[in-house]
Design an enzyme around this catalytic site. Structure first.
Site, PDB file in Angstrom:
ATOM      1  N   ASP A 138      -6.718  -6.392   2.315  1.00  0.00           N
ATOM      2  CA  ASP A 138      -7.090  -6.984   3.700  1.00  0.00           C
ATOM      3  C   ASP A 138      -8.038  -6.067   4.114  1.00  0.00           C
ATOM      4  O   ASP A 138      -8.702  -6.485   5.340  1.00  0.00           O
ATOM      5  CB  ASP A 138      -5.704  -6.674   4.391  1.00  0.00           C
ATOM      6  CG  ASP A 138      -5.401  -5.137   4.853  1.00  0.00           C
ATOM      7  OD1 ASP A 138      -6.390  -4.333   4.680  1.00  0.00           O
ATOM      8  OD2 ASP A 138      -4.280  -4.797   4.978  1.00  0.00           O
ATOM      9  N   ASP A 146     -10.096  -0.635   3.725  1.00  0.00           N
ATOM     10  CA  ASP A 146      -8.829  -1.166   4.359  1.00  0.00           C
ATOM     11  C   ASP A 146      -9.196  -1.517   5.757  1.00  0.00           C
ATOM     12  O   ASP A 146      -9.858  -0.909   6.583  1.00  0.00           O
ATOM     13  CB  ASP A 146      -7.700  -0.060   4.491  1.00  0.00           C
ATOM     14  CG  ASP A 146      -6.247  -0.548   4.539  1.00  0.00           C
ATOM     15  OD1 ASP A 146      -6.265  -1.509   5.274  1.00  0.00           O
ATOM     16  OD2 ASP A 146      -5.491   0.007   3.816  1.00  0.00           O
ATOM     17  N   HIS A 148      -6.857  -1.156   8.081  1.00  0.00           N
ATOM     18  CA  HIS A 148      -6.085  -0.344   8.531  1.00  0.00           C
ATOM     19  C   HIS A 148      -6.222   1.242   8.529  1.00  0.00           C
ATOM     20  O   HIS A 148      -6.776   1.406   7.358  1.00  0.00           O
ATOM     21  CB  HIS A 148      -4.579  -0.906   8.433  1.00  0.00           C
ATOM     22  CG  HIS A 148      -4.335  -2.208   8.805  1.00  0.00           C
ATOM     23  ND1 HIS A 148      -4.574  -3.257   7.660  1.00  0.00           N
ATOM     24  CD2 HIS A 148      -4.077  -2.939   9.830  1.00  0.00           C
ATOM     25  CE1 HIS A 148      -4.167  -4.099   8.228  1.00  0.00           C
ATOM     26  NE2 HIS A 148      -3.800  -4.194   9.263  1.00  0.00           N
ATOM     27  N   HIS A 207       0.649  -1.316  -0.143  1.00  0.00           N
ATOM     28  CA  HIS A 207      -0.011   0.087   0.137  1.00  0.00           C
ATOM     29  C   HIS A 207       0.912   1.200   0.094  1.00  0.00           C
ATOM     30  O   HIS A 207       0.324   2.239  -0.231  1.00  0.00           O
ATOM     31  CB  HIS A 207      -0.940   0.182   1.095  1.00  0.00           C
ATOM     32  CG  HIS A 207      -2.350   0.655   0.800  1.00  0.00           C
ATOM     33  ND1 HIS A 207      -3.405   0.298   1.595  1.00  0.00           N
ATOM     34  CD2 HIS A 207      -2.581   1.542  -0.084  1.00  0.00           C
ATOM     35  CE1 HIS A 207      -4.605   1.129   1.040  1.00  0.00           C
ATOM     36  NE2 HIS A 207      -3.976   1.771   0.033  1.00  0.00           N
ATOM     37  N   HIS A 212       4.136   0.945   4.313  1.00  0.00           N
ATOM     38  CA  HIS A 212       2.883   0.682   3.857  1.00  0.00           C
ATOM     39  C   HIS A 212       1.732   0.858   4.776  1.00  0.00           C
ATOM     40  O   HIS A 212       0.666   1.039   4.596  1.00  0.00           O
ATOM     41  CB  HIS A 212       2.653  -0.812   3.356  1.00  0.00           C
ATOM     42  CG  HIS A 212       2.680  -1.800   4.460  1.00  0.00           C
ATOM     43  ND1 HIS A 212       2.091  -3.239   4.205  1.00  0.00           N
ATOM     44  CD2 HIS A 212       2.965  -1.824   5.769  1.00  0.00           C
ATOM     45  CE1 HIS A 212       1.869  -3.813   5.438  1.00  0.00           C
ATOM     46  NE2 HIS A 212       2.607  -3.024   6.338  1.00  0.00           N
ATOM     47  N   GLU A 249      -2.048  -4.914  -2.034  1.00  0.00           N
ATOM     48  CA  GLU A 249      -1.739  -5.868  -1.048  1.00  0.00           C
ATOM     49  C   GLU A 249      -1.965  -7.367  -1.458  1.00  0.00           C
ATOM     50  O   GLU A 249      -2.136  -8.262  -0.544  1.00  0.00           O
ATOM     51  CB  GLU A 249      -2.174  -5.618   0.280  1.00  0.00           C
ATOM     52  CG  GLU A 249      -1.673  -4.170   0.883  1.00  0.00           C
ATOM     53  CD  GLU A 249      -0.350  -4.392   1.417  1.00  0.00           C
ATOM     54  OE1 GLU A 249       0.198  -5.571   1.750  1.00  0.00           O
ATOM     55  OE2 GLU A 249       0.274  -3.241   1.891  1.00  0.00           O
ATOM     56  N   ASP A 254      -3.549   3.191   7.861  1.00  0.00           N
ATOM     57  CA  ASP A 254      -2.557   3.758   7.239  1.00  0.00           C
ATOM     58  C   ASP A 254      -2.127   5.519   7.397  1.00  0.00           C
ATOM     59  O   ASP A 254      -1.551   5.870   6.377  1.00  0.00           O
ATOM     60  CB  ASP A 254      -2.717   3.460   5.765  1.00  0.00           C
ATOM     61  CG  ASP A 254      -2.595   2.122   5.388  1.00  0.00           C
ATOM     62  OD1 ASP A 254      -2.275   1.297   6.275  1.00  0.00           O
ATOM     63  OD2 ASP A 254      -3.164   1.558   4.328  1.00  0.00           O
ATOM     64  N   ASP A 276      -7.461  -1.751  -0.325  1.00  0.00           N
ATOM     65  CA  ASP A 276      -6.673  -2.833   0.070  1.00  0.00           C
ATOM     66  C   ASP A 276      -7.211  -4.171   0.521  1.00  0.00           C
ATOM     67  O   ASP A 276      -8.503  -4.155   0.967  1.00  0.00           O
ATOM     68  CB  ASP A 276      -6.164  -2.438   1.511  1.00  0.00           C
ATOM     69  CG  ASP A 276      -4.959  -3.125   2.173  1.00  0.00           C
ATOM     70  OD1 ASP A 276      -4.904  -4.397   1.867  1.00  0.00           O
ATOM     71  OD2 ASP A 276      -3.996  -2.649   2.683  1.00  0.00           O
TER      72      ASP A 276
END
Length: 299
Positions: A228, A122, A124, A99, A139, A271, A126, A226
């Site tokens: 994830d 995402d 997360h 990312h 990332h 990712e 980030d 992303d």
């Protein structure tokens, strides 16, 4: 229907797990070009951005940021490539890679908009910086860098900063935040739909609110997705999986709603890690979501 330019970024230097550099190849293998051509888009594949070598510890100098120089150089190249695509009136579709590449994508896109919006899909946030990051992995920093916070080698990519404003960002699907990130999101007033909100409101309402919020405030919207963000049962091939994520069905619906709203002006899917995947399942999910984003319908 805008013509689409695909750019691969085989970047694995923004984190430590091997294999995410094969993400662009995995998504091409999963049929992204054929899928979008079936929807009658004019597609060109511009190949891959060259990525430098990982830096040894003694080469990193005093920086806590892993592979800072190589990550910054690759993102400068990506920013220039994306800038060219937008100048030519085409839609940039960037395939990652980790990312950290969002720094370059946004640097290339944002100069063409007064008020670029961002949907950050995402697990997360980030929004780490060198000061808040527990790992030093870049990332986990691209959104902060794009907002103008962090190391100048990252914030100044493309020659200007910031690329975007906090009030033009919406985070969706978040379920793992470091303490410094929670503080950052609160202080900057960034709109966030954690999994708690997604579960309570439902995906339809989350997307309706997101679309209305960004339509009112922005003149273009970048989707940074992303894999994830999805639950590991649907997208196992990612470097930092977090259980309890968005389902494939919710994600599919989100992409269909974005297609109907016609607000997305650039996108990246990141990712995807084939080494950690099961029979290229995650790359196939990514390609299916791209299909939905570009208007694929069952009926």
């Amino acid at each position: 229907m805008k013509p689409i330019s695909i750019i691969g970024v085989p970047m694995d230097l923004g984190q430590t797990r091997r294999g995410v550099d094969m993400g662009p190849s995995a998504m091409r293998y999963a049929g992204v070009i054929e899928r979008l051509e079936r929807l009658h888009y004019d597609i060109e594949d511009l190949g891959d951005i060259p990525i430098g070598k990982a830096e040894r510890l003694h080469e990193q100098g005093d920086s806590r940021l892993r592979n800072l120089k190589a990550v910054a150089e690759a993102n400068e190249k990506l920013a220039a490539a994306v800038d060219q695509v937008v100048q030519r009136g085409r839609f940039p579709l960037v395939l990652g890679g980790d990312h950290s590449i969002a720094i370059g994508t946004l640097a290339g896109v944002a100069k063409h908009y007064e008020r670029l919006g961002v949907i950050w899909y995402d697990a997360h946030g980030d929004v780490n910086t060198a000061e808040t990051s527990p790992s030093g992995n870049i990332h986990g920093m691209p959104l902060a860098a794009s907002l103008g916070f962090g190391h100048p080698a990252l914030t100044q990519i493309g020659g200007y900063s910031p690329k975007i404003k906090p009030e033009h960002v919406v985070l969706i699907g978040v379920r793992s935040l470091d303490e410094g990130e929670k503080k950052f999101i609160r202080e900057k007033g960034i709109k966030i739909y954690t999994m708690h909100e997604v579960d309570r409101l439902g995906m339809t309402r989350v997307m309706e609110e997101t679309i209305a919020y960004l339509k009112e405030r922005t003149d273009g919207v970048h989707l940074s997705l992303d894999l994830d963000g999805l639950d590991p049962s649907d997208a196992p091939g990612v470097g930092t999986p977090v259980i309890g994520g968005l389902t494939y069905r919710e994600s599919h619906l989100a992409m269909e709603m974005l297609a109907e709203a016609q607000i997305i002006t650039s996108a990246e899917f990141v990712e995807v890690n084939p080494i950690l995947d099961e029979r290229n399942k995650t790359a196939s999910v990514a390609v299916a979501l791209m299909g939905s984003l570009f208007g694929e319908k069952l009926m």
